[in-house]
Design an enzyme around this catalytic site. Structure first.
Site, PDB file in Angstrom:
ATOM      1  CD  GLU A  99      -3.163   0.610   0.202  1.00 33.63           C
ATOM      2  OE1 GLU A  99      -2.610   1.390  -0.589  1.00 33.63           O
ATOM      3  OE2 GLU A  99      -4.389   0.621   0.401  1.00 33.63           O
ATOM      4  CG  ASP A 103      -6.265   8.695   6.587  1.00 30.29           C
ATOM      5  OD1 ASP A 103      -5.974   8.926   7.777  1.00 30.29           O
ATOM      6  OD2 ASP A 103      -6.957   9.477   5.912  1.00 30.29           O
ATOM      7  CE  LYS A 131      -2.299  11.306   5.787  1.00 37.65           C
ATOM      8  NZ  LYS A 131      -3.454  11.957   5.117  1.00 37.65           N
ATOM      9  CG  PHE A 152      -4.011  15.438   1.247  1.00 39.47           C
ATOM     10  CD1 PHE A 152      -4.926  14.410   1.379  1.00 39.47           C
ATOM     11  CD2 PHE A 152      -3.500  15.723  -0.010  1.00 39.47           C
ATOM     12  CE1 PHE A 152      -5.341  13.683   0.277  1.00 39.47           C
ATOM     13  CE2 PHE A 152      -3.911  15.004  -1.123  1.00 39.47           C
ATOM     14  CZ  PHE A 152      -4.830  13.976  -0.976  1.00 39.47           C
ATOM     15  CG  ASP A 159      -4.842  10.675  -6.224  1.00 38.18           C
ATOM     16  OD1 ASP A 159      -4.719   9.776  -5.360  1.00 38.18           O
ATOM     17  OD2 ASP A 159      -5.942  11.131  -6.575  1.00 38.18           O
TER      18      ASP A 159
HETATM   19  P1  IMP Z   1      -7.981   4.467   4.713  1.00 39.43           P
HETATM   20  O1  IMP Z   1      -9.022   3.450   4.365  1.00 39.43           O
HETATM   21  O2  IMP Z   1      -8.553   5.612   5.483  1.00 39.43           O
HETATM   22  O3  IMP Z   1      -6.776   3.874   5.392  1.00 39.43           O
HETATM   23  O4  IMP Z   1      -7.574   5.147   3.349  1.00 39.43           O
HETATM   24  C1  IMP Z   1      -6.453   4.823   2.631  1.00 39.43           C
HETATM   25  C2  IMP Z   1      -6.520   5.447   1.240  1.00 39.43           C
HETATM   26  O5  IMP Z   1      -6.879   6.829   1.306  1.00 39.43           O
HETATM   27  C3  IMP Z   1      -5.175   5.397   0.582  1.00 39.43           C
HETATM   28  O6  IMP Z   1      -4.984   4.207  -0.128  1.00 39.43           O
HETATM   29  C4  IMP Z   1      -5.183   6.629  -0.285  1.00 39.43           C
HETATM   30  O7  IMP Z   1      -5.752   6.318  -1.537  1.00 39.43           O
HETATM   31  C5  IMP Z   1      -6.090   7.602   0.423  1.00 39.43           C
HETATM   32  N1  IMP Z   1      -5.319   8.600   1.204  1.00 39.43           N
HETATM   33  C6  IMP Z   1      -5.306   8.748   2.550  1.00 39.43           C
HETATM   34  N2  IMP Z   1      -4.510   9.761   2.933  1.00 39.43           N
HETATM   35  C7  IMP Z   1      -4.006  10.292   1.789  1.00 39.43           C
HETATM   36  C8  IMP Z   1      -3.092  11.386   1.534  1.00 39.43           C
HETATM   37  O8  IMP Z   1      -2.581  12.104   2.407  1.00 39.43           O
HETATM   38  N3  IMP Z   1      -2.801  11.603   0.211  1.00 39.43           N
HETATM   39  C9  IMP Z   1      -3.331  10.871  -0.796  1.00 39.43           C
HETATM   40  N4  IMP Z   1      -4.171   9.844  -0.590  1.00 39.43           N
HETATM   41  C10 IMP Z   1      -4.520   9.554   0.689  1.00 39.43           C
HETATM   42 MG    MG Z   2      -4.616   3.871  -2.211  1.00 34.86          MG
END
Ligand code: IMP
Ligand code: MG
Length: 175
Positions: A99, A103, A131, A152, A159
């Site tokens: 990955e 986040d 994160k 971010f 992206d």
């Molecule tokens: P999660 O399900 O909240 O862990 O989301 C993960 C996904 O959110 C990642 O695979 C990214 O596509 C997107 N994402 C989360 N934070 C960022 C960031 O700071 N920049 C770009 N994409 C992010």
């Molecule tokens: Mg992703």
């Protein structure tokens, strides 16, 4: 760097990223000596990290690419995530999910449990970025590049609204 009128400043240099990837790869090479791992890179974000990491993997291995599609289910209000493009038989395989960033950890939990239910022998996660929010999540992240603040970031595959993936460094949103 400016994307859609948002200002980003350099956060992680290409040299720092390269060094970190080499050290992650050393750990994986050691941990998987006796195995033939199947790397599964989650598109789109992880394409650069996956390419650079795999160049440092010196043991026998396989790689496959999948996407995560999100859609709103009709009955429940939850956002359902589904893996698409998984053609390989992963039964009994030692899977390492690649990955770009974790986040909330919701995406990785879904993917992780899907692999377990498909009968993988083991499932570990290699993520370039983590994160703080994801710490509340249950999935153990075995290979983490950088723990970063809750801001971010873009670049090196990541992206902002589809843009900014094509850089060697990683940038952070300026407050
Ligand atoms: P999660 O399900 O909240 O862990 O989301 C993960 C996904 O959110 C990642 O695979 C990214 O596509 C997107 N994402 C989360 N934070 C960022 C960031 O700071 N920049 C770009 N994409 C992010
Ligand atoms: Mg992703």
């Amino acid at each position: 760097m400016t994307i859609k009128e948002k200002e980003f400043t350099k956060f992680l240099s290409r040299e720092e990223i390269e060094k970190k990837i080499k050290s992650l790869a050393r750990k994986i090479n050691k941990d998987y000596q006796e195995k033939i791992p199947l790397f599964v890179a989650i598109l789109n974000g992880s394409f650069m990290f996956a390419a650079d990491l795999l160049k440092e993997i010196k043991i026998d291995c396989q790689i496959s690419f999948v996407k995560v599609a999100s859609y709103e289910e009709m009955e429940s209000s939850g956002n359902v995530k589904q893996l698409i493009g998984l053609n390989d038989n992963i039964f009994n395989k030692d899977v390492i999910i690649i990955e770009d960033i974790i986040d909330s950890g919701r995406t990785i939990s879904k993917i992780h449990s899907e692999f377990i239910s498909l009968g993988s022998n083991s499932v570990e996660v290699a993520t370039l970025l983590q994160k703080p929010k994801s710490k509340e999540n249950k999935v153990e992240l075995k290979y983490v590049g950088f723990e970063i603040p809750d801001k971010f970031v873009v670049g090196y595959g990541l992206d902002y609204d589809g843009l900014g993936r094509n850089t060697k460094d990683i940038f952070q949103l300026k407050e």
